[in-house]
Design a protein around this motif. Structure first.
Motif, PDB file in Angstrom:
ATOM      1  N   SER A  59     -19.847 -44.797  13.149  1.00 15.98           N
ATOM      2  CA  SER A  59     -20.342 -45.350  14.412  1.00 15.98           C
ATOM      3  C   SER A  59     -21.812 -44.954  14.559  1.00 15.98           C
ATOM      4  O   SER A  59     -22.308 -44.095  13.825  1.00 15.98           O
ATOM      5  N   GLU A  60     -22.490 -45.564  15.530  1.00 15.35           N
ATOM      6  CA  GLU A  60     -23.888 -45.200  15.783  1.00 15.35           C
ATOM      7  C   GLU A  60     -24.015 -43.718  16.117  1.00 15.35           C
ATOM      8  O   GLU A  60     -24.939 -43.044  15.665  1.00 15.35           O
ATOM      9  N   GLU A  61     -23.089 -43.228  16.909  1.00 12.51           N
ATOM     10  CA  GLU A  61     -23.104 -41.813  17.281  1.00 12.51           C
ATOM     11  C   GLU A  61     -22.910 -40.927  16.053  1.00 12.51           C
ATOM     12  O   GLU A  61     -23.574 -39.899  15.897  1.00 12.51           O
ATOM     13  N   GLN A  62     -22.028 -41.329  15.153  1.00  9.02           N
ATOM     14  CA  GLN A  62     -21.802 -40.547  13.938  1.00  9.02           C
ATOM     15  C   GLN A  62     -23.024 -40.556  13.022  1.00  9.02           C
ATOM     16  O   GLN A  62     -23.302 -39.565  12.353  1.00  9.02           O
ATOM     17  N   VAL A  63     -23.751 -41.673  12.990  1.00  5.59           N
ATOM     18  CA  VAL A  63     -24.986 -41.726  12.202  1.00  5.59           C
ATOM     19  C   VAL A  63     -25.980 -40.703  12.756  1.00  5.59           C
ATOM     20  O   VAL A  63     -26.613 -39.966  11.984  1.00  5.59           O
ATOM     21  N   GLU A  64     -26.115 -40.632  14.069  1.00  8.49           N
ATOM     22  CA  GLU A  64     -27.009 -39.645  14.685  1.00  8.49           C
ATOM     23  C   GLU A  64     -26.548 -38.228  14.373  1.00  8.49           C
ATOM     24  O   GLU A  64     -27.361 -37.355  14.061  1.00  8.49           O
ATOM     25  N   GLN A  65     -25.232 -37.992  14.418  1.00  7.14           N
ATOM     26  CA  GLN A  65     -24.687 -36.676  14.093  1.00  7.14           C
ATOM     27  C   GLN A  65     -24.931 -36.323  12.631  1.00  7.14           C
ATOM     28  O   GLN A  65     -25.290 -35.188  12.312  1.00  7.14           O
ATOM     29  N   LEU A  66     -24.751 -37.301  11.749  1.00  4.01           N
ATOM     30  CA  LEU A  66     -24.987 -37.079  10.323  1.00  4.01           C
ATOM     31  C   LEU A  66     -26.433 -36.669  10.084  1.00  4.01           C
ATOM     32  O   LEU A  66     -26.711 -35.715   9.347  1.00  4.01           O
ATOM     33  N   GLU A  67     -27.367 -37.387  10.707  1.00  6.31           N
ATOM     34  CA  GLU A  67     -28.780 -37.029  10.569  1.00  6.31           C
ATOM     35  C   GLU A  67     -29.035 -35.613  11.074  1.00  6.31           C
ATOM     36  O   GLU A  67     -29.714 -34.824  10.403  1.00  6.31           O
ATOM     37  N   ALA A  68     -28.501 -35.279  12.240  1.00  3.65           N
ATOM     38  CA  ALA A  68     -28.723 -33.948  12.814  1.00  3.65           C
ATOM     39  C   ALA A  68     -28.128 -32.860  11.919  1.00  3.65           C
ATOM     40  O   ALA A  68     -28.775 -31.837  11.655  1.00  3.65           O
ATOM     41  N   ILE A  69     -26.919 -33.074  11.449  1.00  3.40           N
ATOM     42  CA  ILE A  69     -26.254 -32.082  10.593  1.00  3.40           C
ATOM     43  C   ILE A  69     -27.023 -31.894   9.287  1.00  3.40           C
ATOM     44  O   ILE A  69     -27.323 -30.773   8.876  1.00  3.40           O
ATOM     45  N   CYS A  70     -27.348 -32.992   8.619  1.00  4.02           N
ATOM     46  CA  CYS A  70     -28.050 -32.899   7.332  1.00  4.02           C
ATOM     47  C   CYS A  70     -29.441 -32.301   7.492  1.00  4.02           C
ATOM     48  O   CYS A  70     -29.880 -31.502   6.656  1.00  4.02           O
ATOM     49  N   SER A  71     -30.129 -32.654   8.559  1.00  2.00           N
ATOM     50  CA  SER A  71     -31.466 -32.099   8.808  1.00  2.00           C
ATOM     51  C   SER A  71     -31.392 -30.592   9.033  1.00  2.00           C
ATOM     52  O   SER A  71     -32.230 -29.835   8.527  1.00  2.00           O
TER      53      SER A  71
END
Length: 174
Positions: free
Chosen positions: A130-142
């Motif tokens: 989901s869009e929210e999961q994409v944002e979470q993925l970016e935050a986690i990986c960063s």
């Protein structure tokens, strides 16, 4: 020192991460081998050079952007150079350094491979989220990357692009 074993929750998360990253990398590598005859690393070299001013970067800067060792980058660039997609030049302002430069042929190869690559990345990763999961993925990986990269004062062997190769590089200066 006592080992801090992973909790069952951490173990499940770790295994899910390993499975997901392995499967995504495999899908990307298969597509790029099929469509462009190159591994993901070579495509990444071309892509990073295409985004750089004048399509050129110092080898050390390119290794840092790609998060790989200088010796691994030197090998990849040597192969791309052999295929006419990249050329190397001595760095005018630093006699110890060299530049990797994307050729017109390399740019054309990248432009041909990019649509299939993007389709594969989208299908393997982003279409699952989901869009929210994409944002979470970016935050986690960063956050993970920030934690592992250290800072400018970090020891030379803490990040790949600062490690000294055990053998001299092909170009002699990276």
């Amino acid at each position: 020192m006592t080992t801090r074993w992973l909790t069952p929750k951490e173990q499940r998360a770790w295994r899910a991460y390993v499975a997901a990253t392995s499967l995504v990398e495999d899908a990307i590598d298969r597509q790029l081998q099929q469509d462009a005859g190159m591994p993901h690393l070579y495509y990444s070299v071309l892509a990073m050079l295409s985004e750089a001013p004048e399509r050129r970067l110092r080898m050390t800067d390119l290794a840092e952007v790609l998060k790989i060792t200088r010796s691994r980058l030197t090998y990849a660039v040597a192969r791309l150079e052999k295929d006419g997609m990249v050329r190397r030049e001595a760095c005018q302002y630093d006699k110890r350094g060299s530049l990797a430069i994307l050729t017109d042929e390399g740019m054309a190869t990248l432009e041909r491979a990019a649509p299939g690559h993007v389709d594969t990345v989208r299908a393997s990763l982003f279409d699952q989220l989901s869009e929210e999961q994409v944002e979470q993925l970016e935050a986690i990986c960063s956050e993970i990357a920030r934690g592992l990269q250290g800072d400018e004062r970090a020891a030379a062997d803490e990040v790949p692009w600062r490690r000294r190769a055990s053998q001299p590089s092909v170009s002699g200066c990276t």
